[in-house]
Write a protein that holds these residues in place. Structure first.
Motif, PDB file in Angstrom:
ATOM      1  N   LEU A  93      10.717   1.431  -1.823  1.00  0.00           N
ATOM      2  CA  LEU A  93       9.553   2.178  -1.338  1.00  0.00           C
ATOM      3  C   LEU A  93       9.569   3.611  -1.859  1.00  0.00           C
ATOM      4  CD1 LEU A  93       9.279   0.874   2.336  1.00  0.00           C
ATOM      5  CD2 LEU A  93       8.180   0.012   0.261  1.00  0.00           C
ATOM      6  N   ARG A  94      10.758   4.165  -2.009  1.00  0.00           N
ATOM      7  CA  ARG A  94      10.873   5.516  -2.584  1.00  0.00           C
ATOM      8  C   ARG A  94      10.339   5.514  -4.018  1.00  0.00           C
ATOM      9  NH1 ARG A  94      14.528   6.909  -5.888  1.00  0.00           N
ATOM     10  NH2 ARG A  94      15.964   5.270  -5.232  1.00  0.00           N
ATOM     11  N   ILE A  95      10.698   4.483  -4.786  1.00  0.00           N
ATOM     12  CA  ILE A  95      10.200   4.384  -6.161  1.00  0.00           C
ATOM     13  C   ILE A  95       8.686   4.183  -6.153  1.00  0.00           C
ATOM     14  CG2 ILE A  95      10.301   3.072  -8.311  1.00  0.00           C
ATOM     15  CD1 ILE A  95      13.202   2.321  -7.540  1.00  0.00           C
ATOM     16  N   ALA A  96       8.191   3.350  -5.234  1.00  0.00           N
ATOM     17  CA  ALA A  96       6.748   3.118  -5.135  1.00  0.00           C
ATOM     18  C   ALA A  96       6.012   4.434  -4.891  1.00  0.00           C
ATOM     19  CB  ALA A  96       6.453   2.121  -4.011  1.00  0.00           C
ATOM     20  N   HIS A  97       6.538   5.235  -3.984  1.00  0.00           N
ATOM     21  CA  HIS A  97       5.919   6.522  -3.679  1.00  0.00           C
ATOM     22  C   HIS A  97       5.946   7.443  -4.906  1.00  0.00           C
ATOM     23  CE1 HIS A  97       4.616   9.931  -1.270  1.00  0.00           C
ATOM     24  NE2 HIS A  97       5.604  10.644  -1.778  1.00  0.00           N
ATOM     25  N   SER A  98       7.047   7.428  -5.642  1.00  0.00           N
ATOM     26  CA  SER A  98       7.172   8.297  -6.816  1.00  0.00           C
ATOM     27  C   SER A  98       6.219   7.896  -7.929  1.00  0.00           C
ATOM     28  CB  SER A  98       8.618   8.270  -7.335  1.00  0.00           C
ATOM     29  OG  SER A  98       8.914   7.034  -7.973  1.00  0.00           O
ATOM     30  N   HIS A  99       5.720   6.657  -7.894  1.00  0.00           N
ATOM     31  CA  HIS A  99       4.770   6.182  -8.903  1.00  0.00           C
ATOM     32  C   HIS A  99       3.326   6.304  -8.430  1.00  0.00           C
ATOM     33  CE1 HIS A  99       7.237   4.595 -12.212  1.00  0.00           C
ATOM     34  NE2 HIS A  99       8.156   4.381 -11.278  1.00  0.00           N
ATOM     35  N   GLY A 100       3.105   7.057  -7.374  1.00  0.00           N
ATOM     36  CA  GLY A 100       1.734   7.336  -6.952  1.00  0.00           C
ATOM     37  C   GLY A 100       1.135   6.334  -6.002  1.00  0.00           C
ATOM     38  N   THR A 101       1.958   5.564  -5.305  1.00  0.00           N
ATOM     39  CA  THR A 101       1.451   4.638  -4.300  1.00  0.00           C
ATOM     40  C   THR A 101       1.132   5.433  -3.040  1.00  0.00           C
ATOM     41  OG1 THR A 101       2.925   2.941  -5.212  1.00  0.00           O
ATOM     42  CG2 THR A 101       1.914   2.486  -3.068  1.00  0.00           C
ATOM     43  N   VAL A 102      -0.129   5.451  -2.645  1.00  0.00           N
ATOM     44  CA  VAL A 102      -0.554   6.322  -1.541  1.00  0.00           C
ATOM     45  C   VAL A 102      -0.872   5.558  -0.262  1.00  0.00           C
ATOM     46  CG1 VAL A 102      -1.436   8.093  -3.093  1.00  0.00           C
ATOM     47  CG2 VAL A 102      -2.962   6.257  -2.347  1.00  0.00           C
ATOM     48  N   CYS A 103      -0.883   4.238  -0.300  1.00  0.00           N
ATOM     49  CA  CYS A 103      -1.188   3.456   0.903  1.00  0.00           C
ATOM     50  C   CYS A 103       0.031   3.418   1.820  1.00  0.00           C
ATOM     51  CB  CYS A 103      -1.607   2.044   0.513  1.00  0.00           C
ATOM     52  SG  CYS A 103      -0.282   1.076  -0.234  1.00  0.00           S
ATOM     53  N   PRO A 104      -0.118   2.950   3.071  1.00  0.00           N
ATOM     54  CA  PRO A 104       1.031   2.853   3.986  1.00  0.00           C
ATOM     55  C   PRO A 104       2.138   1.960   3.438  1.00  0.00           C
ATOM     56  CG  PRO A 104      -1.028   2.621   5.189  1.00  0.00           C
ATOM     57  CD  PRO A 104      -1.387   2.591   3.734  1.00  0.00           C
ATOM     58  N   LEU A 105       3.380   2.415   3.570  1.00  0.00           N
ATOM     59  CA  LEU A 105       4.565   1.677   3.136  1.00  0.00           C
ATOM     60  C   LEU A 105       5.506   1.530   4.328  1.00  0.00           C
ATOM     61  CD1 LEU A 105       5.221   3.544  -0.251  1.00  0.00           C
ATOM     62  CD2 LEU A 105       4.103   1.322   0.048  1.00  0.00           C
ATOM     63  N   VAL A 106       5.941   0.306   4.586  1.00  0.00           N
ATOM     64  CA  VAL A 106       6.726   0.013   5.781  1.00  0.00           C
ATOM     65  C   VAL A 106       7.988  -0.741   5.387  1.00  0.00           C
ATOM     66  CG1 VAL A 106       6.712  -1.126   8.043  1.00  0.00           C
ATOM     67  CG2 VAL A 106       4.593  -0.140   7.125  1.00  0.00           C
ATOM     68  N   VAL A 107       9.112  -0.384   5.998  1.00  0.00           N
ATOM     69  CA  VAL A 107      10.358  -1.125   5.787  1.00  0.00           C
ATOM     70  C   VAL A 107      10.372  -2.325   6.730  1.00  0.00           C
ATOM     71  CG1 VAL A 107      12.869  -1.063   5.918  1.00  0.00           C
ATOM     72  CG2 VAL A 107      11.620   0.933   5.067  1.00  0.00           C
ATOM     73  N   GLY A 108      10.610  -3.501   6.187  1.00  0.00           N
ATOM     74  CA  GLY A 108      10.660  -4.705   7.011  1.00  0.00           C
ATOM     75  C   GLY A 108      11.022  -5.918   6.185  1.00  0.00           C
ATOM     76  N   MET A 109      11.559  -6.938   6.826  1.00  0.00           N
ATOM     77  CA  MET A 109      11.950  -8.175   6.164  1.00  0.00           C
ATOM     78  C   MET A 109      10.789  -9.161   6.163  1.00  0.00           C
ATOM     79  SD  MET A 109      15.053  -7.370   5.432  1.00  0.00           S
ATOM     80  CE  MET A 109      15.744  -8.921   4.842  1.00  0.00           C
ATOM     81  N   ALA A 110      10.699  -9.955   5.114  1.00  0.00           N
ATOM     82  CA  ALA A 110       9.618 -10.942   5.015  1.00  0.00           C
ATOM     83  C   ALA A 110       9.655 -11.924   6.176  1.00  0.00           C
ATOM     84  CB  ALA A 110       9.717 -11.686   3.692  1.00  0.00           C
ATOM     85  N   TYR A 111      10.835 -12.230   6.683  1.00  0.00           N
ATOM     86  CA  TYR A 111      10.953 -13.198   7.774  1.00  0.00           C
ATOM     87  C   TYR A 111      10.978 -12.529   9.152  1.00  0.00           C
ATOM     88  CZ  TYR A 111      15.729 -12.032   6.315  1.00  0.00           C
ATOM     89  OH  TYR A 111      16.858 -11.361   5.914  1.00  0.00           O
ATOM     90  N   ASP A 112      10.629 -11.250   9.212  1.00  0.00           N
ATOM     91  CA  ASP A 112      10.508 -10.537  10.494  1.00  0.00           C
ATOM     92  C   ASP A 112       9.545  -9.365  10.286  1.00  0.00           C
ATOM     93  OD1 ASP A 112      10.885  -9.764  13.113  1.00  0.00           O
ATOM     94  OD2 ASP A 112      12.785  -8.744  12.746  1.00  0.00           O
TER      95      ASP A 112
END
Length: 273
Positions: A93-112
């Motif tokens: 998510l840190r890399i996503a933010h550094s590449h200009g991703t401006v939408c909400p980013l949440v830490v979580g597991m696919a199975y939870d």
């Protein structure tokens, strides 16, 4: 023992900032940039086709599961959707933010998934569940269906062949049965990344260098020809031709070959009302 979270965290930690598109950590980390760009473009065309088949309305709320470095989130935003990304690793998510991703980013597991029931109009999973051990895959699909509104869409792009320590593919029929058992109905599916010429070359190159494994596994590990810089350069020089030609001819093979003969399949499901 393999842990998806530890695996992706390590890739994020070793991220090379020279990778301007953020593709290496979520595609093939030890391959040339041009290779990942071709694979990414091939996948993007397939996802665009899937979204068109689903006829998803503008401003639909999207959840991208295992969003990684945010490549799909940025594209969904440009297409007029309202995306949210969830990933198991803060590093991605840190890399996503550094590449200009401006939408909400949440830490979580696919199975939870950390979202209420019926939150999203569409859920996408692009080569994510294939990296989750078999015993947790059904739980991940149940979570994806749970957070979809009734009548919402799920788009999956997953491996249907391959082997390796961190890939857990199924046949197209098995993927379909697994998702349908969780409360969604298949609407369409098609093959993606046939790449027959490149697969043929990788197969014979692996025989020459005494490597074991199939096409998917071999392109993701340090192969024998990497021990010699000259041989490695020659290998990738030839593959630049075989991969480029394979990508160019893929639409032809997609029309005449079964989805099961591709490396991946794309699945479009709709949640039951």
């Amino acid at each position: 023992m393999y842990s998806p979270k530890e695996y992706w965290s390590a890739l994020a930690e070793n991220y090379d900032t020279a990778d301007a598109f953020g593709l290496a950590p979520i595609l093939h980390p030890r391959t040339p940039d041009w290779y990942n760009k071709i694979i990414d473009l091939s996948q993007y065309r397939a996802v665009r086709r899937a979204l068109a088949l689903a006829l998803i309305s503008p401003a639909a709320r999207f959840l991208d599961v295992g969003c990684g470095t945010g490549r799909w989130l940025r594209r969904y935003g440009k297409l007029g959707f309202s995306p949210v990304g969830v990933d198991a690793t803060f590093g991605m998510l840190r890399i996503a933010h550094s590449h200009g991703t401006v939408c909400p980013l949440v830490v979580g597991m696919a199975y939870d998934l950390p979202f209420p029931d019926s939150t999203f109009d569409c859920v996408t999973d692009i080569t994510v569940v294939q990296h989750i051990p078999y015993e947790l895959q059904t739980k991940a699909f149940r979570e994806m269906v749970r957070v979809l509104r009734p009548g919402g869409w799920m788009v999956l792009l997953e491996l249907v062949r391959g082997e390796g320590a961190h890939i857990f593919p199924h046949s197209p029929r098995a993927w379909i049965e697994e998702v349908e058992s969780c409360g969604a109905k298949l609407k369409s599916h098609f093959g993606q990344e046939y790449f027959f010429l490149d697969r043929f070359f990788v197969y014979w190159a692996s025989k020459l260098f005494g490597q074991r494994g199939d096409h998917v596994d071999l392109i993701q590990k340090d192969d024998a020809h990497s021990r010699s810089p000259k041989v490695r350069r020659l290998y990738w020089h030839i593959r630049r031709f075989t991969v480029s030609l394979s990508a160019w001819t893929d639409p032809i093979f997609a029309r005449v070959c079964p989805a099961s003969s591709a490396n991946h399949s794309v699945f479009i499901f709709r949640k039951n009302y």
